[in-house]
Design a protein around this motif. Structure first.
Motif, PDB file in Angstrom:
ATOM      1  N   THR A 183     -10.988 -15.051  13.433  1.00 14.32           N
ATOM      2  CA  THR A 183     -11.170 -14.187  14.600  1.00 14.32           C
ATOM      3  C   THR A 183     -12.638 -14.217  15.005  1.00 14.32           C
ATOM      4  O   THR A 183     -13.525 -13.916  14.207  1.00 14.32           O
ATOM      5  N   SER A 210     -12.684 -14.711   8.872  1.00 13.99           N
ATOM      6  CA  SER A 210     -11.505 -15.515   8.573  1.00 13.99           C
ATOM      7  C   SER A 210     -11.033 -15.202   7.164  1.00 13.99           C
ATOM      8  O   SER A 210     -11.804 -14.742   6.316  1.00 13.99           O
ATOM      9  N   GLY A 218      -6.344 -17.887   9.324  1.00 15.54           N
ATOM     10  CA  GLY A 218      -6.789 -17.699  10.700  1.00 15.54           C
ATOM     11  C   GLY A 218      -8.206 -17.194  10.789  1.00 15.54           C
ATOM     12  O   GLY A 218      -8.767 -16.662   9.826  1.00 15.54           O
TER      13      GLY A 218
END
Length: 233
Positions: free
Chosen positions: A107, A22, A105
Motif C-alpha cells: 500500500t 507491505s 500486497g
C-alpha cells in the motif's frame, strides 16, 4: 553507505513524501527469523540504493508468520528509480535463502495527520500496530473525514499506552493505514478488551467511528515488534 538503524522511524519527518507498507507471510516463527536475517544480509551487503529512500524497517508479526515492511521515500521518482536499479536483486537473494515467501500486497501512502495522546511521555514504544481500513471506492475526502472522526474520538478521553498514531492515506483513495506506536503489547491488548468493541469507548464519538459510512473493512488489526531497520549513513 548502508547502516543499521538503532531506533524506530519517525513518520512525521518533513522530507517524507511517500510511505509504503507491505506484508509478507512466511509461515512459521523459524522462517520469520530466517527471513529477517536474509533481509539484513541482502541490505547490509549492498550500498544504500538511492538518496530518495530515507529509511527501511521490518517488523515481525506477533502471529509468528508475518512480516511488515515500512519504507519512507522522498517521492515517487525515487521509488521508481530504486525499483529499476536493484529491488529485484535484493528480493532474489531473500527468496533463495527462504523459498516460498507469500507477498500479500503493498500500500502506497502519504501521511495525513498524527496524534500523540500524551500518555507515557518519554517512553520508547515496544509494540507497533497497524490498522488497515478499506472503503467502498476511491474518495480522498472520505479518507480525510474518517481520520478526522477518529482523532475527534481519541481526543475525548485517554487511551492508556498509546504513544502515537500516524494516519496514512493510500494514494489511490481507497484505504487508511494507521501506524500506531504503543508502550507495550499488553497495553494494546487491554485496550482491545475495552467496552467499545475494540479501541475506544461506548461514547457517541466512538460510535460515529464504528458506524462510519462506506467502509468495507472496519479495521484489520495486526501487532508487531520492530525486527530490523536500515538508513543511509
Amino acid at each position: 553507505m548502508t547502516q543499521r538503524a538503532t531506533t524506530h522511524p519517525d513518520p512525521t519527518r518533513a522530507d517524507v513524501g511517500l510511505a509504503f507498507f507491505s506484508t509478507w507471510d512466511v509461515g512459521t516463527p523459524e522462517r520469520q527469523e530466517a527471513t529477517v536475517d536474509a533481509i539484513a544480509e541482502a541490505w547490509e551487503s549492498r550500498p544504500w540504493p538511492h538518496e530518495g529512500l530515507l529509511s527501511y524497517h521490518v517488523y515481525a508479526g506477533e502471529d509468528g508468520a508475518t512480516l511488515m515492511h515500512h519504507s519512507q521515500w522522498r517521492d515517487d521518482d525515487a521509488y521508481q528509480a530504486f525499483f529499476a536499479q536493484g529491488r529485484d536483486a535484493r528480493n532474489a537473494d531473500i527468496d533463495t535463502a527462504v523459498p516460498g515467501i507469500e507477498r500479500l500486497g503493498l500500500t502506497r501512502t502519504s501521511l495525513y495527520r498524527s496524534v500523540t495522546p500524551g500518555s507515557g511521555i518519554g517512553a520508547v514504544p515496544e509494540a507497533f500496530v497497524t490498522v488497515d481500513v478499506e472503503f467502498e471506492g476511491p474518495d480522498a475526502d472520505r479518507q480525510r473525514s474518517w481520520v478526522d472522526t477518529v482523532l475527534t474520538a481519541i481526543g475525548t478521553g485517554p487511551v492508556p499506552g498509546l504513544l502515537a498514531a500516524h494516519f496514512h492515506l493510500s494514494t489511490d483513495g481507497t484505504r487508511i493505514v494507521n501506524y500506531a506506536e504503543w508502550e507495550t503489547a499488553e497495553h494494546h491488548a487491554r485496550a482491545l478488551e475495552g467496552p467499545g468493541q475494540g479501541i475506544g469507548t461506548v461514547s457517541e464519538a466512538w460510535r460515529r467511528v464504528r458506524e462510519f459510512p462506506g467502509t468495507v473493512e472496519g479495521g484489520r488489526v495486526r501487532r508487531y515488534r520492530r525486527a530490523f531497520g536500515v538508513v543511509p549513513e
